[in-house]
Design a protein around this motif. Structure first.
Motif, PDB file in Angstrom:
ATOM      1  N   ALA A   1       3.647   7.112   5.272  1.00 19.25           N
ATOM      2  CA  ALA A   1       3.019   8.158   4.582  1.00 19.25           C
ATOM      3  C   ALA A   1       2.474   8.029   3.151  1.00 19.25           C
ATOM      4  CB  ALA A   1       3.854   9.580   4.558  1.00 19.25           C
ATOM      5  N   ASP A   2       3.071   7.309   2.318  1.00 21.47           N
ATOM      6  CA  ASP A   2       3.018   7.041   0.998  1.00 21.47           C
ATOM      7  C   ASP A   2       1.686   6.035   1.143  1.00 21.47           C
ATOM      8  OD1 ASP A   2       2.954   6.451  -1.835  1.00 21.47           O
ATOM      9  OD2 ASP A   2       4.086   4.781  -1.337  1.00 21.47           O
ATOM     10  N   ALA A   3       1.575   5.129   2.166  1.00 14.96           N
ATOM     11  CA  ALA A   3       0.192   4.306   2.244  1.00 14.96           C
ATOM     12  C   ALA A   3      -1.029   5.033   2.616  1.00 14.96           C
ATOM     13  CB  ALA A   3       0.645   3.161   3.296  1.00 14.96           C
ATOM     14  N   GLY A   4      -0.803   6.350   3.049  1.00 15.18           N
ATOM     15  CA  GLY A   4      -1.982   7.376   3.166  1.00 15.18           C
ATOM     16  C   GLY A   4      -2.470   6.803   4.785  1.00 15.18           C
ATOM     17  N   ILE A   5      -1.476   6.689   5.599  1.00 17.36           N
ATOM     18  CA  ILE A   5      -1.933   6.127   7.100  1.00 17.36           C
ATOM     19  C   ILE A   5      -1.858   7.564   7.625  1.00 17.36           C
ATOM     20  CG2 ILE A   5      -1.196   5.057   9.150  1.00 17.36           C
ATOM     21  CD1 ILE A   5      -1.635   3.024   7.021  1.00 17.36           C
ATOM     22  N   PRO A   6      -3.057   8.078   8.626  1.00 19.74           N
ATOM     23  CA  PRO A   6      -2.965   9.354   9.545  1.00 19.74           C
ATOM     24  C   PRO A   6      -1.719   9.162  10.312  1.00 19.74           C
ATOM     25  CG  PRO A   6      -5.006   8.142   9.135  1.00 19.74           C
ATOM     26  CD  PRO A   6      -4.192   7.328   8.789  1.00 19.74           C
ATOM     27  N   MET A   7      -1.022  10.436  10.229  1.00 14.83           N
ATOM     28  CA  MET A   7       0.183  10.425  11.442  1.00 14.83           C
ATOM     29  C   MET A   7       0.338  11.863  11.869  1.00 14.83           C
ATOM     30  SD  MET A   7       3.241   8.423   9.704  1.00 14.83           S
ATOM     31  CE  MET A   7       3.501   9.263   8.235  1.00 14.83           C
TER      32      MET A   7
ATOM     33  N   ASP B   1       0.812  -1.253   0.023  1.00 17.83           N
ATOM     34  CA  ASP B   1       0.006   0.102  -0.128  1.00 17.83           C
ATOM     35  C   ASP B   1       0.878   1.185  -0.215  1.00 17.83           C
ATOM     36  OD1 ASP B   1      -2.717  -1.158   0.185  1.00 17.83           O
ATOM     37  OD2 ASP B   1      -2.217  -1.807   2.038  1.00 17.83           O
TER      38      ASP B   1
END
Lengths: 217, 241
Positions: free
Chosen positions: B143-149, B34
């Motif tokens: 970040a590339d996987a679109g996971i909120p951080m 992802d």
């Protein structure tokens, strides 16, 4: 005060606004300020700052129109595979006969009734069976682009290819047309939109592609 | 005894004490994950891949209030001079835990109850600083996987070599130097998410080292952001959704 430019890629942790009350999806607030939580394009709509992610898996939300494949049938429930490891449930508990005869492998379109800790439930109202067509997988982050503003992109696709489209917010798309050539042109167009979702002048390139494919074939 | 600092004050690879090795980063390098990232820091080369949020497996690890973050740090057999046996060594298991704890501080896990996020860090070539480069790559892949951080984590190491505090130590300096202190930070939150120390340093030396690392980490985070921008090559004035 807003600290981002229109159509600029924001990254997690980037300061977006110093008004903490205007925090939408894809953002978080800390010490009264709004920061981006996801990589995406920031937008301020009606005073609320949100980030439209450029990647990521589908997250079901109430009211989403989704497409799924029936994966299991139990006495009172039908399990639907929404792709990306997500399973939703259709509850048939009502005494009335089920609105549709469903079997394993059927593709259905439905609205998300609720999504939470208990699981994802689909609405029986508006439930439709997709009878024929080609099932395509699209990155869920690119689906808004495929639909376009107020459905402009998908309407253009319908007009140019003459195909019918079922678009699920979860990234499953069914294309059904009268001839294989028009279906393949539509799929090529969908792939182009997915690949170049963030580039300028996409609509023209898509029309161009469909024209060359349909006239050439 | 190897001399690690020459008469001009330069290190064995010709760097000044406060100089980083050349860093190269790229996001979105692996098709089937992802999110993914590749990083080169000097001779260190690492791939990171992120899968998820997806169903938890095995099921009993599932948490009702937040996602499970699963990290795996692994070195390829051919990444070191002498073949590393297959499988997870004690060191790799520890580094997996350290990496997970560093990333857990920034990822909004509570947004994905009953889900799991997998982070795989694969060291292809090791030349010192693999855990710090691994964290940097893992954070970029997340970040590339679109996971909120809350922020992107970046890391580097400082060390003490021939009595001098140096930045981003390489393998030789790690082996023959006096101290090695890996540091990972979430710069915009102003927090340190990983701090280890191997060797001996005085309080002043640690403070100086943290200062140096802090500045370097800000620079590394800029490189991460540039890598993300390159990945999504967003043109100004692109059509609206």
């Amino acid at each position: 005060m807003i600290y981002f430019k229109e159509a600029e890629l924001v990254v997690p942790g980037q300061l977006l606004s110093d008004n903490g009350r205007r925090s939408g999806p894809g953002t978080y607030t800390m010490n009264g300020k709004v920061y981006a939580a996801q990589a995406g394009i920031a937008k301020a709509v009606e005073g609320v700052v949100r980030v439209i992610p450029v990647s990521g898996r589908y997250r079901p939300e109430r009211g989403d129109k989704v497409l799924g494949i029936v994966s299991d049938i139990k006495p009172n429930v039908v399990e639907v595979d929404l792709g990306g490891d997500i399973k939703a449930v259709l509850r048939m508990s009502e005494r009335e006969s089920p609105p549709l005869k469903l079997t394993l492998g059927d593709v259905i379109q439905a609205e998300v009734k609720s999504a939470g800790l208990r699981g994802i439930f689909l609405d029986l109202e508006g439930l439709q069976k997709v009878k024929a067509g080609i099932l395509v997988n699209v990155n869920p982050a690119k689906v808004p682009r495929l639909i376009g503003r107020k459905g402009s992109m998908i309407q253009m696709l319908k007009r140019e290819t003459g195909c019918d489209f079922w678009v699920g917010r979860n990234g499953l798309v069914v294309v059904s047309g009268r001839s294989p050539a028009s279906e393949f042109a539509a799929i090529a167009a969908i792939n182009l939109i997915e690949r170049e979702a963030h580039k300028q002048g996409l609509t023209e390139r898509v029309t161009q592609l469909i024209k060359t494919l349909l006239e050439g074939g | 005894m190897v001399r690690l600092i020459d008469e001009n004050g330069l290190r064995i690879d010709g760097r000044r004490p406060d100089q980083l090795r050349p860093i190269k980063m790229e996001a979105g390098v692996l098709e089937k994950s992802d999110g993914s990232a590749y990083i080169e820091v000097g001779g260190t080369r690492i791939y990171a891949a992120v899968f998820g949020p997806r169903e938890v497996h095995p099921k009993h690890l599932e948490l009702p209030d937040r996602a499970v973050l699963n990290c795996r740090y692994h070195m390829a057999s051919f990444s070191v001079d002498e073949r590393k046996p297959l499988g997870m060594t004690r060191r790799e298991i520890e580094l997996s835990k350290v990496l997970r704890e560093a990333l857990e501080t920034v990822v909004f896990l509570e947004e994905f109850p009953r889900m799991m996020i997998d982070v795989f860090v694969e060291v292809v070539q090791a030349d010192g600083g693999t855990r710090t480069a691994g964290i940097t790559a893992a954070s970029l892949a997340l970040a590339d996987a679109g996971i909120p951080m809350a922020d992107m984590v970046a890391a580097t190491a400082v060390g003490k070599v021939d009595g001098v505090i140096v930045l981003d130590i390489n393998e030789a300096e790690d082996k023959y130097g006096q101290a090695d202190m890996p540091v990972a930070m979430a710069p915009r939150l102003g927090s340190i998410v990983l701090l280890q120390l191997n060797g001996m340093m005085t309080t002043e030396e640690i403070e100086k080292g943290l200062d140096m690392a802090g500045n370097a980490i800000k620079h590394i985070q800029q490189l991460q952001i540039e890598a993300l921008r390159r990945r999504y090559h967003i043109e100004a004035g692109g059509e609206e959704v």
